[in-house]
Design a protein around this motif. Structure first.
Motif, PDB file in Angstrom:
ATOM      1  N   PHE A 200       0.848  -1.185   0.000  1.00 42.80           N
ATOM      2  CA  PHE A 200       0.000   0.000   0.000  1.00 42.80           C
ATOM      3  C   PHE A 200       0.890   1.245   0.000  1.00 42.80           C
ATOM      4  O   PHE A 200       1.978   1.238   0.596  1.00 42.80           O
ATOM      5  CB  PHE A 200      -0.882   0.045   1.256  1.00 42.80           C
ATOM      6  N   GLU A 201       0.428   2.300  -0.648  1.00 44.50           N
ATOM      7  CA  GLU A 201       1.147   3.575  -0.595  1.00 44.50           C
ATOM      8  C   GLU A 201       0.146   4.699  -0.344  1.00 44.50           C
ATOM      9  O   GLU A 201      -0.779   4.898  -1.134  1.00 44.50           O
ATOM     10  CB  GLU A 201       1.914   3.827  -1.896  1.00 44.50           C
ATOM     11  N   SER A 383      -2.080  -1.251  -3.980  1.00 45.28           N
ATOM     12  CA  SER A 383      -3.065  -0.183  -4.097  1.00 45.28           C
ATOM     13  C   SER A 383      -2.516   1.064  -3.430  1.00 45.28           C
ATOM     14  O   SER A 383      -1.480   1.025  -2.756  1.00 45.28           O
ATOM     15  CB  SER A 383      -4.406  -0.579  -3.476  1.00 45.28           C
ATOM     16  N   MET A 384      -3.232   2.170  -3.622  1.00 48.24           N
ATOM     17  CA  MET A 384      -2.826   3.449  -3.039  1.00 48.24           C
ATOM     18  C   MET A 384      -3.999   4.112  -2.345  1.00 48.24           C
ATOM     19  O   MET A 384      -5.166   3.822  -2.640  1.00 48.24           O
ATOM     20  CB  MET A 384      -2.259   4.395  -4.112  1.00 48.24           C
ATOM     21  N   ILE A 385      -3.669   5.022  -1.447  1.00 47.38           N
ATOM     22  CA  ILE A 385      -4.637   5.824  -0.706  1.00 47.38           C
ATOM     23  C   ILE A 385      -4.284   7.284  -0.949  1.00 47.38           C
ATOM     24  O   ILE A 385      -3.132   7.694  -0.713  1.00 47.38           O
ATOM     25  CB  ILE A 385      -4.559   5.517   0.804  1.00 47.38           C
ATOM     26  N   PHE A 386      -5.242   8.081  -1.417  1.00 48.85           N
ATOM     27  CA  PHE A 386      -5.013   9.501  -1.632  1.00 48.85           C
ATOM     28  C   PHE A 386      -5.773  10.328  -0.598  1.00 48.85           C
ATOM     29  O   PHE A 386      -6.911   9.995  -0.240  1.00 48.85           O
ATOM     30  CB  PHE A 386      -5.498   9.927  -3.020  1.00 48.85           C
ATOM     31  N   VAL A 387      -5.126  11.404  -0.155  1.00 55.32           N
ATOM     32  CA  VAL A 387      -5.805  12.425   0.645  1.00 55.32           C
ATOM     33  C   VAL A 387      -5.633  13.762  -0.071  1.00 55.32           C
ATOM     34  O   VAL A 387      -4.706  13.947  -0.860  1.00 55.32           O
ATOM     35  CB  VAL A 387      -5.244  12.501   2.084  1.00 55.32           C
ATOM     36  N   PRO A 388      -6.527  14.722   0.176  1.00 56.18           N
ATOM     37  CA  PRO A 388      -6.452  15.996  -0.552  1.00 56.18           C
ATOM     38  C   PRO A 388      -5.210  16.800  -0.173  1.00 56.18           C
ATOM     39  O   PRO A 388      -4.660  16.667   0.926  1.00 56.18           O
ATOM     40  CB  PRO A 388      -7.719  16.737  -0.107  1.00 56.18           C
ATOM     41  N   CYS A 389      -4.778  17.628  -1.092  1.00 56.83           N
ATOM     42  CA  CYS A 389      -3.773  18.653  -0.785  1.00 56.83           C
ATOM     43  C   CYS A 389      -4.355  20.006  -1.203  1.00 56.83           C
ATOM     44  O   CYS A 389      -5.146  20.088  -2.146  1.00 56.83           O
ATOM     45  CB  CYS A 389      -2.441  18.380  -1.466  1.00 56.83           C
ATOM     46  N   LYS A 390      -3.970  21.031  -0.488  1.00 56.17           N
ATOM     47  CA  LYS A 390      -4.574  22.357  -0.665  1.00 56.17           C
ATOM     48  C   LYS A 390      -4.383  22.861  -2.090  1.00 56.17           C
ATOM     49  O   LYS A 390      -3.266  22.899  -2.606  1.00 56.17           O
ATOM     50  CB  LYS A 390      -3.972  23.347   0.332  1.00 56.17           C
ATOM     51  N   ASP A 391      -5.491  23.225  -2.724  1.00 57.45           N
ATOM     52  CA  ASP A 391      -5.515  23.765  -4.084  1.00 57.45           C
ATOM     53  C   ASP A 391      -4.929  22.802  -5.113  1.00 57.45           C
ATOM     54  O   ASP A 391      -4.644  23.194  -6.248  1.00 57.45           O
ATOM     55  CB  ASP A 391      -4.779  25.111  -4.163  1.00 57.45           C
ATOM     56  N   GLY A 392      -4.741  21.540  -4.723  1.00 61.10           N
ATOM     57  CA  GLY A 392      -4.171  20.562  -5.644  1.00 61.10           C
ATOM     58  C   GLY A 392      -2.713  20.791  -5.965  1.00 61.10           C
ATOM     59  O   GLY A 392      -2.182  20.214  -6.918  1.00 61.10           O
ATOM     60  N   ILE A 393      -2.019  21.603  -5.159  1.00 58.29           N
ATOM     61  CA  ILE A 393      -0.649  22.018  -5.490  1.00 58.29           C
ATOM     62  C   ILE A 393       0.358  21.048  -4.874  1.00 58.29           C
ATOM     63  O   ILE A 393       0.291  20.721  -3.692  1.00 58.29           O
ATOM     64  CB  ILE A 393      -0.378  23.445  -5.000  1.00 58.29           C
ATOM     65  N   SER A 394       1.319  20.621  -5.697  1.00 63.51           N
ATOM     66  CA  SER A 394       2.426  19.795  -5.236  1.00 63.51           C
ATOM     67  C   SER A 394       3.655  20.159  -6.057  1.00 63.51           C
ATOM     68  O   SER A 394       3.572  20.955  -6.990  1.00 63.51           O
ATOM     69  CB  SER A 394       2.086  18.313  -5.372  1.00 63.51           C
ATOM     70  N   HIS A 395       4.807  19.567  -5.703  1.00 63.66           N
ATOM     71  CA  HIS A 395       6.077  19.956  -6.327  1.00 63.66           C
ATOM     72  C   HIS A 395       6.257  21.471  -6.197  1.00 63.66           C
ATOM     73  O   HIS A 395       6.685  22.153  -7.128  1.00 63.66           O
ATOM     74  CB  HIS A 395       6.138  19.524  -7.789  1.00 63.66           C
ATOM     75  N   ASN A 396       5.970  21.976  -5.031  1.00 65.80           N
ATOM     76  CA  ASN A 396       5.969  23.413  -4.776  1.00 65.80           C
ATOM     77  C   ASN A 396       6.157  23.609  -3.283  1.00 65.80           C
ATOM     78  O   ASN A 396       5.624  22.845  -2.471  1.00 65.80           O
ATOM     79  CB  ASN A 396       4.633  24.011  -5.241  1.00 65.80           C
ATOM     80  N   GLU A 397       6.890  24.654  -2.909  1.00 68.79           N
ATOM     81  CA  GLU A 397       7.148  24.895  -1.491  1.00 68.79           C
ATOM     82  C   GLU A 397       5.886  25.196  -0.694  1.00 68.79           C
ATOM     83  O   GLU A 397       5.869  25.028   0.525  1.00 68.79           O
ATOM     84  CB  GLU A 397       8.154  26.046  -1.341  1.00 68.79           C
TER      85      GLU A 397
END
Length: 426
Positions: A200-201, A383-397
Motif C-alpha cells: 500500500f502507498e 493499491s494506493m490511498i489519496f488524501v487531498p492537498c490544498k488547491d491541488g498544489i504539489s512539487h511546490n514549497e
C-alpha cells in the motif's frame, strides 16, 4: 494460535494524528526552505540525514533494517509467521529542488505511525510488516525517475541505475557510498529481493479532484499510462523584415499549431486524457529573426493503452501533415512509455473497507502521476490511498495538507494493512 480476522480491539484502533503530524514537521526541518518547503535531493547529505532519522525512528519502534544495493531501505516489524511475505507500505523522502513537506514523506511516515500504533496497542500481526523508503523517486538529481522501485521491479538494471550521473558528473554508485547507504541486499526481485504479499502507498493526491469534490479520501484503482516525446520542427531562419509571410519557413508557427493539437487531442479523450507541452526551445530566439528550429516536449497520459495509442497516432498524423507542404520538417521521438497500472482489486477493496470502518466519504480515483507503487504493482498486489492537498498544489514549497486528512488516510492504511496481514491472537 493465530487468526486472520480483525478483533474488536483492532477494529477500534486509531493512529495518533498529532504524532504523525509532529513526525512530518520534524522530517521537514531537514532541508527546510525559507518559503516553508523542503529541498532534499536524492543521495545528498540532507537525504542522508533524513534516511538516518527514519532508521533511528524505526529501530526505536522495534524494527530491523535492510538496505539494498540501490539504497532502498526496508524497516521490518516481525509477525508471528516469519514464512509469510511481508505486507508493506512506504514511499520516498527525496524531494524536488523546491518541494513540499508531504509528497512522498507522508507515505513513509504514515507507515511508521502504523507500526507505532500497533506497538502502543500490543498488537502483533501474522504476516510481517515493512515500511519502505525508495531511492530517487523524484528524479530531480538522477534519471530515471522512480529509480529504486524501478530497479526492484526489473524495469531497468541495477548497473544502469548505479551508472547514472548528476550534472556534476557524480554517479549514483558514488553518491550512495558517500552517504553510507550502499547496501548489500539484492535490489531486484529477479535477483532475490523479497516479494511483498501486499503493498500500500499513502500519498497526497497532487491534484485538485478530492478537494474540489470535498471528499477526504481517494481509493486509487490505478495510474494513468504515460507516453513522452521530444518533437523537433526545423524550418529556416530569415530576416523578419524582408521575408514575406507567404515565403517563410517559420518553425515556430508550425510548432505552435502542433502544440494546440496536443491540447485538442487530450480534450477529445476526456475524462482520462492528459496532454501537456511543458518545455519549449526556440532557435535562434531573437526578436527579429524568423525561428528556424523549435524543440518541444509532449506528455500524453491516459487510463488505458487504447487511449494512449489513439493519442500517439493523432500526434504523428499531425506532425506528418505539418511537414507535407515542404516548408518544415518534423521529427518525433518517443522518450518514455509507462503502461497504465491497474491495482489489485482485493487491495482496492481493502482500502474501501478501511474508509468504511472510519466512516469516511470516499471516491474511486485514478492517479495522474507516477509513483513507486506503479513499479511495485508489477511484482505484488498493490493499491494506493489519496488524501487531498490544498488547491491541488504539489512539487511546490507551498504544498499543504490538513492534519485531519492526513490522519484519516493513515487510519485507512492501518486497517487495510491489518486486513491483509492478519492479527495474531494471544
Amino acid at each position: 494460535m493465530t487468526t486472520d480476522t480483525l478483533t474488536p480491539i483492532t477494529t477500534a484502533l486509531a493512529i495518533n494524528g498529532q504524532r504523525l503530524w509532529d513526525s512530518l514537521m520534524t522530517l521537514a526541518q531537514i532541508g527546510a526552505t525559507d518559503k516553508g518547503g523542503v529541498s532534499r535531493l536524492a543521495l545528498t547529505d540532507l537525504d542522508r540525514q533524513g534516511r538516518e532519522l527514519f532508521v533511528r525512528w524505526t529501530r526505536e519502534a522495534g524494527c530491523t533494517i535492510r538496505v539494498d544495493a540501490i539504497g532502498n531501505i526496508f524497516a521490518r516489524r516481525e509477525g508471528s509467521d516469519a514464512a509469510r511475505p511481508a505486507v508493506a507500505t512506504g514511499s520516498h523522502i527525496d524531494t524536488q529542488p523546491t518541494g513540499g513537506k508531504f509528497d512522498g514523506n507522508y507515505g513513509v511516515l504514515a507507515g511508521l505511525e502504523v507500526l507505532r500504533t500497533l506497538n502502543d496497542a500490543g498488537v502483533r500481526t501474522v504476516a510481517p510488516l515493512e515500511v519502505c523508503v525508495w531511492t530517487n523517486e523524484e528524479g530531480s538529481r538522477f534519471v530515471p525517475v522512480m529509480m529504486g522501485s524501478g530497479v526492484y521491479a526489473g524495469d531497468f538494471t541495477l548497473e544502469t541505475a548505479l551508472a547514472a550521473v548528476d550534472r556534476d558528473g557524480i554517479s549514483v554508485e558514488h553518491a550512495l557510498q558517500a552517504i553510507g547507504f550502499a547496501g548489500s541486499a539484492p535490489a531486484a526481485v529477479a535477483d532475490g529481493a523479497p516479494r511483498f504479499g501486499a503493498y500500500f502507498e499513502a500519498h497526497i493526491e497532487q491534484g485538485p479532484v478530492l478537494e474540489d469534490a470535498d471528499i477526504p479520501l481517494g481509493v486509487v484503482t490505478g495510474a494513468l499510462g504515460q507516453r513522452w516525446y521530444d518533437v523537433t520542427v526545423t524550418g529556416q531562419e530569415a530576416h523578419a523584415g524582408p521575408t514575406p509571410m507567404r515565403l517563410r519557413r517559420d518553425a515556430l508557427q508550425a510548432a505552435t499549431a502542433l502544440m494546440q493539437e496536443v491540447v485538442a487531442t487530450a480534450m477529445d479523450e476526456q475524462p482520462d486524457g492528459r496532454g501537456t507541452v511543458g518545455y519549449v526551445q526556440v532557435y535562434p530566439n531573437s526578436r527579429n529573426v524568423i525561428p528556424g528550429k523549435v524543440v518541444f516536449t509532449v506528455d500524453f497520459r491516459h487510463a488505458n493503452d487504447e487511449g494512449l495509442s489513439r493519442m500517439d497516432a493523432r500526434l504523428r498524423q499531425a506532425c506528418a501533415a505539418a511537414q507535407a507542404g515542404g516548408r518544415v520538417q518534423v521529427q518525433v521521438e518517443q522518450t518514455v512509455y509507462y503502461p497504465p497500472a491497474h491495482f489489485a482489486p482485493e487491495l482496492v477493496a481493502a482500502v474501501r473497507h478501511g474508509a468504511e470502518r472510519a466512516g469516511l466519504p470516499h471516491v474511486d480515483i485514478v492517479s495522474g502521476a507516477g509513483h513507486d507503487a506503479v513499479y511495485v504493482a508489477r511484482t505484488a498486489p498493490t493499491s494506493m490511498i489519496f488524501v487531498p492537498c490544498k488547491d491541488g498544489i504539489s512539487h511546490n514549497e507551498i504544498e499543504d495538507a490538513s492534519p485531519e486528512h492526513l490522519a484519516a488516510g493513515c487510519n485507512v492504511l492501518l486497517h487495510a494493512m491489518l486486513e491483509q496481514a492478519g492479527v495474531a491472537a494471544t
